[in-house]
Design a protein around this motif. Structure first.
Motif, PDB file in Angstrom:
ATOM      1  N   ILE A 108      36.081  34.832  48.207  1.00 23.24           N
ATOM      2  CA  ILE A 108      34.999  35.329  47.103  1.00 23.24           C
ATOM      3  C   ILE A 108      35.171  34.673  45.596  1.00 23.24           C
ATOM      4  CG2 ILE A 108      33.630  37.099  46.169  1.00 23.24           C
ATOM      5  CD1 ILE A 108      34.164  38.936  48.445  1.00 23.24           C
ATOM      6  N   VAL A 109      36.410  34.749  45.332  1.00 18.91           N
ATOM      7  CA  VAL A 109      36.627  33.989  43.865  1.00 18.91           C
ATOM      8  C   VAL A 109      36.503  32.502  44.219  1.00 18.91           C
ATOM      9  CG1 VAL A 109      38.742  33.630  42.517  1.00 18.91           C
ATOM     10  CG2 VAL A 109      38.498  35.778  43.384  1.00 18.91           C
ATOM     11  N   SER A 110      36.722  32.054  45.212  1.00 15.75           N
ATOM     12  CA  SER A 110      36.395  30.717  45.275  1.00 15.75           C
ATOM     13  C   SER A 110      35.210  30.084  45.170  1.00 15.75           C
ATOM     14  CB  SER A 110      37.013  29.971  46.591  1.00 15.75           C
ATOM     15  OG  SER A 110      38.549  29.911  46.690  1.00 15.75           O
ATOM     16  N   ASN A 162      49.912  41.257  39.056  1.00 11.74           N
ATOM     17  CA  ASN A 162      49.874  42.703  39.226  1.00 11.74           C
ATOM     18  C   ASN A 162      48.416  43.398  39.607  1.00 11.74           C
ATOM     19  OD1 ASN A 162      52.346  42.998  38.532  1.00 11.74           O
ATOM     20  ND2 ASN A 162      52.141  43.446  36.458  1.00 11.74           N
ATOM     21  N   TRP A 163      47.254  42.605  39.091  1.00 14.05           N
ATOM     22  CA  TRP A 163      46.029  42.954  39.485  1.00 14.05           C
ATOM     23  C   TRP A 163      45.412  42.624  40.961  1.00 14.05           C
ATOM     24  CZ3 TRP A 163      42.943  46.645  37.421  1.00 14.05           C
ATOM     25  CH2 TRP A 163      43.384  47.343  36.478  1.00 14.05           C
ATOM     26  N   ILE A 164      46.084  41.618  41.286  1.00 13.11           N
ATOM     27  CA  ILE A 164      45.573  40.732  42.524  1.00 13.11           C
ATOM     28  C   ILE A 164      45.362  41.847  43.407  1.00 13.11           C
ATOM     29  CG2 ILE A 164      45.970  39.295  44.164  1.00 13.11           C
ATOM     30  CD1 ILE A 164      46.363  37.130  42.370  1.00 13.11           C
ATOM     31  N   ILE A 165      46.547  42.645  44.008  1.00 17.47           N
ATOM     32  CA  ILE A 165      46.353  43.583  44.998  1.00 17.47           C
ATOM     33  C   ILE A 165      45.672  44.973  44.689  1.00 17.47           C
ATOM     34  CG2 ILE A 165      48.726  44.537  44.656  1.00 17.47           C
ATOM     35  CD1 ILE A 165      49.133  44.063  47.734  1.00 17.47           C
ATOM     36  N   ALA A 166      45.874  45.225  43.508  1.00 20.28           N
ATOM     37  CA  ALA A 166      45.457  46.634  42.934  1.00 20.28           C
ATOM     38  C   ALA A 166      44.125  46.979  43.315  1.00 20.28           C
ATOM     39  CB  ALA A 166      45.407  46.714  41.447  1.00 20.28           C
ATOM     40  N   PRO A 167      42.982  46.242  43.214  1.00 15.81           N
ATOM     41  CA  PRO A 167      41.813  46.773  43.809  1.00 15.81           C
ATOM     42  C   PRO A 167      41.572  46.796  45.136  1.00 15.81           C
ATOM     43  CG  PRO A 167      41.608  44.439  42.749  1.00 15.81           C
ATOM     44  CD  PRO A 167      42.912  45.018  42.543  1.00 15.81           C
ATOM     45  N   ASN A 187      32.237  37.086  32.006  1.00 16.25           N
ATOM     46  CA  ASN A 187      32.448  38.163  31.291  1.00 16.25           C
ATOM     47  C   ASN A 187      31.425  39.106  31.203  1.00 16.25           C
ATOM     48  OD1 ASN A 187      35.103  37.753  30.958  1.00 16.25           O
ATOM     49  ND2 ASN A 187      34.629  37.029  28.728  1.00 16.25           N
ATOM     50  N   ILE A 188      30.221  38.756  31.004  1.00 17.65           N
ATOM     51  CA  ILE A 188      29.090  39.563  30.771  1.00 17.65           C
ATOM     52  C   ILE A 188      28.830  40.211  32.417  1.00 17.65           C
ATOM     53  CG2 ILE A 188      26.563  39.837  30.276  1.00 17.65           C
ATOM     54  CD1 ILE A 188      26.937  37.509  28.411  1.00 17.65           C
ATOM     55  N   LEU A 189      28.533  39.600  33.404  1.00 17.40           N
ATOM     56  CA  LEU A 189      28.509  40.062  34.712  1.00 17.40           C
ATOM     57  C   LEU A 189      29.580  41.047  35.005  1.00 17.40           C
ATOM     58  CD1 LEU A 189      26.924  40.238  37.215  1.00 17.40           C
ATOM     59  CD2 LEU A 189      28.319  38.231  38.317  1.00 17.40           C
ATOM     60  N   MET A 190      30.871  40.630  34.558  1.00 12.99           N
ATOM     61  CA  MET A 190      31.945  41.634  35.021  1.00 12.99           C
ATOM     62  C   MET A 190      31.923  42.988  34.239  1.00 12.99           C
ATOM     63  SD  MET A 190      36.006  41.270  33.668  1.00 12.99           S
ATOM     64  CE  MET A 190      37.023  42.599  33.710  1.00 12.99           C
ATOM     65  N   THR A 191      31.238  43.124  32.983  1.00 12.82           N
ATOM     66  CA  THR A 191      31.154  44.124  32.263  1.00 12.82           C
ATOM     67  C   THR A 191      30.056  44.913  32.845  1.00 12.82           C
ATOM     68  OG1 THR A 191      31.933  42.923  30.118  1.00 12.82           O
ATOM     69  CG2 THR A 191      30.755  45.124  29.664  1.00 12.82           C
ATOM     70  N   VAL A 251      35.097  39.245  39.641  1.00 16.02           N
ATOM     71  CA  VAL A 251      34.344  38.599  38.749  1.00 16.02           C
ATOM     72  C   VAL A 251      35.415  38.475  37.577  1.00 16.02           C
ATOM     73  CG1 VAL A 251      32.461  38.411  37.061  1.00 16.02           C
ATOM     74  CG2 VAL A 251      32.085  39.659  39.365  1.00 16.02           C
ATOM     75  N   TYR A 252      36.481  39.240  37.350  1.00 16.21           N
ATOM     76  CA  TYR A 252      37.478  39.359  36.471  1.00 16.21           C
ATOM     77  C   TYR A 252      38.361  37.863  36.500  1.00 16.21           C
ATOM     78  CZ  TYR A 252      41.540  40.477  34.169  1.00 16.21           C
ATOM     79  OH  TYR A 252      42.844  40.544  33.294  1.00 16.21           O
ATOM     80  N   TYR A 253      38.652  37.486  37.625  1.00 14.95           N
ATOM     81  CA  TYR A 253      39.586  36.462  37.841  1.00 14.95           C
ATOM     82  C   TYR A 253      39.519  35.289  37.513  1.00 14.95           C
ATOM     83  CZ  TYR A 253      41.506  40.172  41.151  1.00 14.95           C
ATOM     84  OH  TYR A 253      41.970  41.407  41.508  1.00 14.95           O
ATOM     85  N   PRO A 254      37.957  34.566  37.752  1.00 19.43           N
ATOM     86  CA  PRO A 254      37.925  33.133  37.032  1.00 19.43           C
ATOM     87  C   PRO A 254      38.001  33.172  35.503  1.00 19.43           C
ATOM     88  CG  PRO A 254      36.473  33.665  38.912  1.00 19.43           C
ATOM     89  CD  PRO A 254      37.142  35.095  38.610  1.00 19.43           C
TER      90      PRO A 254
END
Length: 474
Positions: A344-346, A303-308, A366-370, A98-101
């Motif tokens: 999923i991001v698409s 850096n974050w794309i592969i981390a999770p 942002n709210i959903l991500m939080t 959810v953070y990426y978009p």
């Protein structure tokens, strides 16, 4: 950068401070926090004491106690079993998706606004660019053509630390020289205290909490410090002070020059810089500053794309996901999970078709991500409590200080702050359309919970098959 740091014998306190600051400090959420005006001071202080510090202490103990690869999945697996571990890592994975978009929206809007402000607010343009940027970086990670640590550090410094100093410095210059009418006041005590009467204040507070998340990634370095029990709290105290002061100062600077009516999550930072440079007759600097922020944010995103996917890959190997999702290439990149993440991001980026503007879409995501992130942190605090109960004699290079009182205090503060953040996050700004937004948020939360349920069902079936095969061999 992490591999270089890991290879060192021990990290200095300064190194840990810099790792923490550069990993947590971010300018992307500043337009959301700036909507609180001068009240942001008390909200950052509250979130720092009740959420950030307890989270950092608990994650530091868990990461040094269970130091093998697996992250939050391993913490849950070692304390409450594989299923709880998967639940924890799934919410971490989900919040990252959810953070990426919103992050890419911020990048695109920041880079586009100096050249074409109308294009920065075009929903269709944003939808297309989110997919182009994310899939390009996904393919780069799959092929192993990552940015070198030197380039990443340069981009991070140029695009994060420099803009933060510029915002604070220009904000102070603005105030001292009275270049324009300030939209905030700090002259009365009431200006500093929390204001719960304003509509949308709950959603703005989620931006404050969101600005202080991500510490679970940096605490893995606590084990790399000499005498972590003494030196890590010192590093944590200093980095916490720097993070809270810098984010508060940046929020105040933006709030002073950009009115809440004109601000937006996607353009708030560049609007603040535009006000600064226009009044100083240095408008030619705006595109340069905007591109610097873009480069820094892209480096962070890369850096974050592969981390999770790394932690989720460990769970996939434990048969929570189909075997084909455990596939890795020669570069040890979890190809199947990266492709699934991109798909999923698409799908998630399609939200920009159903919202009136880019700012509304960013607010909702942002709210959903939080909300998803807070569930993960609640799971982490439960892991911490379970670890102290089930493994009282295990070696812990770092312990939450204060004995039983310290354990109870950080656990209660952490869990309650997460629950309160989720509850008040539904107080969305009026320009989003609260009735429709409420339904979309609840629906989105349910949708992201369903894969965890499906994974549990799949895991149970795999366990039954394994038991049946074992019995046949007997």
């Amino acid at each position: 950068m992490s591999q270089l740091l890991k290879s060192a014998a021990k990290l200095s306190v300064f190194s840990v401070i810099m790792i923490t600051i550069t990993s947590v400090d971010s300018i992307r959420n500043l337009p959301g926090t700036a909507l609180m005006g001068s009240h942001v001071i008390s909200f950052f202080l509250f979130a720092g004491l009740c959420f950030f510090i307890p989270t950092a202490l608990v994650c530091a103990e868990l990461s040094t106690t269970y130091a093998s690869q697996g992250g939050v999945y391993l913490w849950g697996k070692q304390t409450l079993g594989p299923k709880f571990g998967f639940l924890t890592v799934w919410f971490q994975y989900a919040e990252n998706i959810v953070y990426y978009p919103p992050l890419i929206s911020f990048i695109i809007a920041t880079g586009t606004y100096p050249f074409s402000p109308d294009l920065a607010n075009n929903n269709l343009f944003m939808l297309v660019m989110i997919n182009i940027v994310f899939w390009a970086l996904t393919l780069i990670n799959i092929k192993g053509l990552k940015l070198s640590s030197v380039i990443t550090n340069v981009f991070g410094t140029f695009g994060l630390i420099l803009p933060i100093f510029l915002i604070i410095g220009l904000g102070c210059y603005w105030s001292l020289n009275d270049l324009g009418h300030s939209h905030i006041s700090l002259s009365h005590v009431s200006d500093w205290l929390p204001d719960f009467s304003a509509t949308g204040m709950g959603a703005s507070f989620t931006a404050v909490v969101l600005s202080l998340t991500g510490i679970e990634i940096t605490t893995s370095y606590a084990n790399e410090i000499k005498d972590p029990q003494k030196t890590y709290p010192k590093a944590l105290f200093i980095s916490t002070a720097v993070i809270l002061l810098s984010l508060t100062a940046c929020s105040l600077s933006i709030a002073a020059v950009v009115s809440s009516d004109n601000s937006s999550l996607s353009e708030g930072v560049v609007l603040a810089f535009k006000s600064f440079v226009d009044d100083m007759h240095l408008s030619f600097l705006l595109p340069i500053i905007a591109l610097a922020i873009v480069f820094g944010s892209l480096a962070s995103l890369n850096n974050w794309i592969i981390a999770p996917t790394k932690s989720l890959h460990v769970a996939a190997i434990d048969k929570f996901l189909p075997k084909r999702l455990t596939k890795e290439n020669a570069n040890k990149a979890p190809v199947s999970l990266l492709l699934l993440q991109g798909a999923i991001v698409s799908l998630l980026s399609l939200i920009f078709i159903f919202v009136p503007n880019v700012n509304s879409g960013m607010w909702l995501l942002n709210i959903l991500m939080t909300q998803l992130y807070m569930i993960m942190y609640i799971c982490v605090f439960i892991c911490f409590i379970a670890s102290r109960i089930k493994h009282p004699n295990i070696q812990r290079p770092f312990r939450v200080p204060g004995g039983k009182f310290g354990i109870g205090l950080v656990s209660v503060l952490g869990i309650l702050s997460c629950i309160c953040t989720i509850a008040i996050s539904y107080d969305v700004p009026q320009n989003i359309g609260s009735g429709n937004a409420m339904g979309m948020l609840i629906g989105g939360f349910i949708v992201f919970c369903l894969p965890a349920v499906a994974a549990f069902i799949y895991k149970n079936r795999q366990d039954q098959i394994d038991r049946a095969n074992a019995n046949m061999m007997i």
